[in-house]
Design a protein around this motif. Sequence first.
Motif, short mmCIF file in Angstrom:
data_model
loop_
_atom_site.label_atom_id
_atom_site.label_comp_id
_atom_site.label_asym_id
_atom_site.label_seq_id
_atom_site.Cartn_x
_atom_site.Cartn_y
_atom_site.Cartn_z
N THR A 191 0.84 -1.21 0.00
CA THR A 191 0.00 0.00 0.00
C THR A 191 0.87 1.25 0.00
O THR A 191 2.05 1.20 0.37
CB THR A 191 -0.89 0.04 1.25
OG1 THR A 191 -0.05 0.09 2.41
CG2 THR A 191 -1.80 -1.18 1.33
N PRO A 192 0.29 2.39 -0.40
CA PRO A 192 1.06 3.64 -0.32
C PRO A 192 1.54 3.93 1.10
O PRO A 192 2.66 4.42 1.28
CB PRO A 192 0.09 4.71 -0.82
CG PRO A 192 -1.23 4.07 -1.01
CD PRO A 192 -1.04 2.59 -1.00
N GLY A 193 0.72 3.59 2.09
CA GLY A 193 1.12 3.86 3.48
C GLY A 193 2.35 3.06 3.89
O GLY A 193 3.26 3.57 4.54
N ALA A 206 5.42 4.50 2.14
CA ALA A 206 5.84 5.78 2.76
C ALA A 206 6.54 5.53 4.08
O ALA A 206 7.57 6.14 4.37
CB ALA A 206 4.63 6.69 2.95
N SER A 207 6.00 4.62 4.89
CA SER A 207 6.63 4.33 6.17
C SER A 207 8.03 3.74 5.98
O SER A 207 8.97 4.10 6.68
CB SER A 207 5.79 3.34 6.97
OG SER A 207 4.62 3.95 7.40
N GLN A 229 10.28 6.44 5.00
CA GLN A 229 10.63 7.32 6.12
C GLN A 229 11.65 6.63 7.04
O GLN A 229 12.56 7.28 7.55
CB GLN A 229 9.37 7.71 6.90
CG GLN A 229 9.62 8.90 7.82
CD GLN A 229 8.34 9.46 8.44
OE1 GLN A 229 7.24 9.00 8.14
NE2 GLN A 229 8.50 10.46 9.29
N MET A 287 2.41 6.20 -8.48
CA MET A 287 1.75 6.20 -7.17
C MET A 287 2.77 5.96 -6.06
O MET A 287 2.81 6.67 -5.05
CB MET A 287 0.65 5.14 -7.16
CG MET A 287 -0.13 5.03 -5.87
SD MET A 287 0.59 3.90 -4.66
CE MET A 287 0.13 2.30 -5.31
N HIS A 306 5.09 8.92 -5.33
CA HIS A 306 4.54 9.92 -4.41
C HIS A 306 4.62 9.44 -2.96
O HIS A 306 4.94 10.22 -2.07
CB HIS A 306 3.09 10.24 -4.79
CG HIS A 306 2.96 10.96 -6.10
ND1 HIS A 306 3.56 12.18 -6.34
CD2 HIS A 306 2.35 10.62 -7.25
CE1 HIS A 306 3.30 12.56 -7.58
NE2 HIS A 306 2.57 11.63 -8.15
N ALA A 307 4.34 8.15 -2.75
CA ALA A 307 4.39 7.62 -1.38
C ALA A 307 5.81 7.71 -0.82
O ALA A 307 6.01 8.15 0.32
CB ALA A 307 3.90 6.17 -1.37
N ASN A 350 8.27 9.67 -1.91
CA ASN A 350 8.57 11.10 -1.74
C ASN A 350 8.07 11.59 -0.38
O ASN A 350 8.78 12.28 0.35
CB ASN A 350 7.87 11.93 -2.82
CG ASN A 350 8.58 11.88 -4.16
OD1 ASN A 350 9.74 11.49 -4.24
ND2 ASN A 350 7.88 12.25 -5.22
N CYS A 351 6.83 11.22 -0.07
CA CYS A 351 6.21 11.66 1.18
C CYS A 351 7.03 11.20 2.38
O CYS A 351 7.36 11.99 3.26
CB CYS A 351 4.77 11.14 1.26
SG CYS A 351 3.93 11.56 2.79
N GLY A 352 7.39 9.92 2.39
CA GLY A 352 8.15 9.38 3.51
C GLY A 352 9.53 10.02 3.65
O GLY A 352 9.98 10.34 4.75
#
Lengths: 453, 452
Positions: free
Chosen positions: B23-25, B28-29, B32, B55, B58-59, B61-63
């Motif tokens: 998943t994106p979550g 991202a985790s 991070q 997709m 972006h995940a 990048n966010c992390g």
Amino acid sequence: MNKALRISHVGLRGIVGQGLTATHVLEFAAAFGTFLEPGRPVVLGRDPRLSGHMIREGVLASLLGCGHDVIDLGVVSTPVVQHAIQRLDAAGGIAISASHNTIDWNALRFFGPSGIYLNTAEAGELLDIYHLRRFRFAPWDQLGKLTVTTEAIDAYLDGLARVFDLPRLRPLRVVVDCCNGASALILRRMNERFGCGFILINERVDGRTVAHTPNTSASIVELQLAPLMQPLRADAGFLFDMDADRVALADELGRGVSEEMVLPLLADSLLPASPGKLIIANLSSTALLEDVAARHGGRVLRVPVGRQAAIDALSTYRPEQIALAGEGTGAVMMPQFRFVYDGIASMLAILHTICDRGQPLSRILAGYPRHHILKAEVPLTSPRIPALLEELQELFPDGELDRSDGLRIAWPDRWFHVRVSQTEPIIRVIAEQRDSEPRELFETLLDRVRRWN
Amino acid sequence: MAREHLLKVGVSGVRGVIGGFLTPGLAASFAQAFGTYVGQGPVVLGRDTRTSGPMLTHAVNCGLLAAGCEVIDLGVMPTPTIQIYVAHRKARGGIALTASHNPPEYNALKLFNHEGLFFNQYERSELLDLFHQSQFTQAGNEEIRTVKPDFTTAPALHFERVLRHVDADRIRSRRFRVALDGVNGAGSAMSVEFLSTVLATRLEAIAVDPTQVFPRIAEPRPDTLTDLAALVRRTGADIGFGQDPDGDRLAVCDENGTVLDNDDVLALAVERALAYTPGDVVVNLTTSATIDDIAARHGRRVHRTPVGEANVVDRMQAVRAAIGGEGSSGGIIFPAVHLCRDSYTAMALLLDLMAETGQTVSALVAGLPRYSRLAGKVPFEHGRLGTLMQNLEASFPDAQTNRTDGLKLLWEGRWLHIRSSNTEPLLRLAVEARTPGEAQSLFDAAWRRLTG
């Protein structure tokens, strides 16, 4: 206690890094992606805060992952996001903005089709999906696509130009404190396209620093904007928060005008064209509204404090029954803009009033009955608030009673409101009176409240 | 009961199926956690052409931004090119979004350290602990950086590195006719530029549209490269190249349209490399004994590691190897260019060998020591591996044994190897002997004991 994260019907809000993390963003956006019907795109925009870069990426990942196409408007005001949702016939949208909070905060705000904030029932559904964490992700061959556009501000300005005669405002000398927020980009473009000649201050937009706290309270106006009015020979001054949904103002004499005045000023200019219609305001807003409404045969509907109550009230009426809705914080929704809190539209409406009357702002303001308002906050320590309110109610048995949000009792020339804040552990005490300060009433209330705490 | 590996979070990173598993979550985790581990500074990100790439970009990048890193986004880029760029840019690390040769519904995060090398086992387990502890660096507003795209500079950098180690003018002067199957992967555009512009070959290319899905099974093997073989025959090409989606593996087809055994491709590259580069050879336990014969010709040693690119790379670094690789999975690792599996280096070395010797691919292969190889997969329950290995070892008491990755039994001129797959609930069996008959009888004997 430093409440650095709040997850509620209003959305997700917190201090980035301390409370609000990437995980919250991804999960909340995935909940929204699950909540929305598939098929139509989702609109995304953000205020200039640096943390918006990180949050944007997380929101995109979750929305695309749930199979929604996304149209990203970049750095814009929240009203521009709402305008674009309607214009692009989107399924909904997200504004990444902590609005009037300090720069270290950020938030996700959720909108349904036509750009309206989610009502309480919808927001409750979204919260349930978030807490269940059973998100509906799309398979590999049905993921969403991203479109980045830079035309949203121009399209929004086109919308404003259809309602307001912008070139007519040119003779006015207007100072605007953009508070280093999204309004700077919009007003700069408005100057370019329509020759408005607004004098912009604090217009540098880097998302890192703000010249002052980005809220629209009267004290900020007094401190930051009002002193510039006479030196710049300005006819009016306006001050926005980061995402330009709220506005505050100062008159040409250099006096800060209470944020409470935005709603009555707009009511006075809109009601003549819509006689008999409703003004939706909260229980803590000035009674001047009743005076203005009476002048034009309108009516004031008082609802609990907070954006959610106003949104819920709006959704129970037909749009043509309503002249205006808003709060005493300078956040006002007008029917011309499908009931979007829009500080720039409010500013334009007030400038039009100045043009229409051909009077300086100070003279227009002087024409209203003077209401004196006293406000205080008492730290909330007692759980026995119902008993406190009961006692106050017995103490003032003769007034008009409203118990929909704490306790409000109104008499023909004065009223008070005692309620517990939704955002901080405090009790708010407000008393207002026509022509003179309600000092005695206010002190009695404070005395009683303090005794219970 | 065998299960599908829909999601795997482990020492090699995160890999899983899109749509509820990877998943994106989760991405991202993990990003991070990675950003927390490598520290605030630039991190390079690239991806292959899978539909889930944007997709996941972006995940990730966010992390990374949430951890206070700056992201340099290379967009669609082969994995080796990303690795070379990380080292060149002196970044904190790099992430490639690619499930390599896995089917299109999969994706994964491949992780690189500041030298552009796969995380070693210590780095990997440290990162995994960080991920599970969820104690990430949480950047505040002022510490949050941005994503900086750089879609153009990495390929030239990669080409320049490769060309230092071959005689490019000699290759150009031969005007080879080359067939290419890019599997519509990350290398599509770059391979066309490399072969037709940089090396001036007459290129016939298929599946070089990165906007399209994989037109064949993504792993480049003899049975998946029938289109390439047909293209070679139809165009009379001197050689055919088949890439995987992230451009690290390479399969090769000779001028007759026969797809070579990947062990033979590695053998040719080893032959070529050892002629000019000092150092030993590192291969995994399942790689052909051909490599030992070639190394012996050059007076070099062969070091054997458990299966897995990271294992080979770790050992190559430790022994300062000249070249390495994993036979059957395709692809060579030539540290003079970069310590990573790289199809571009492989293409250049083979073309250089052809240009220098003037021989055809089939003639070059004919010059290699001859062995016969057979491989098979046996479904099994995880708990039974030990028993199976003990039985097998007991039935061949005359063999030398190696237990560093499953069980390898060795005799003079032949060997057999069983190991549990890292990615599927399967036991992989491989045998090699000097003749097809010997290989078959060894394979049958082992098969009976494993399945009986």
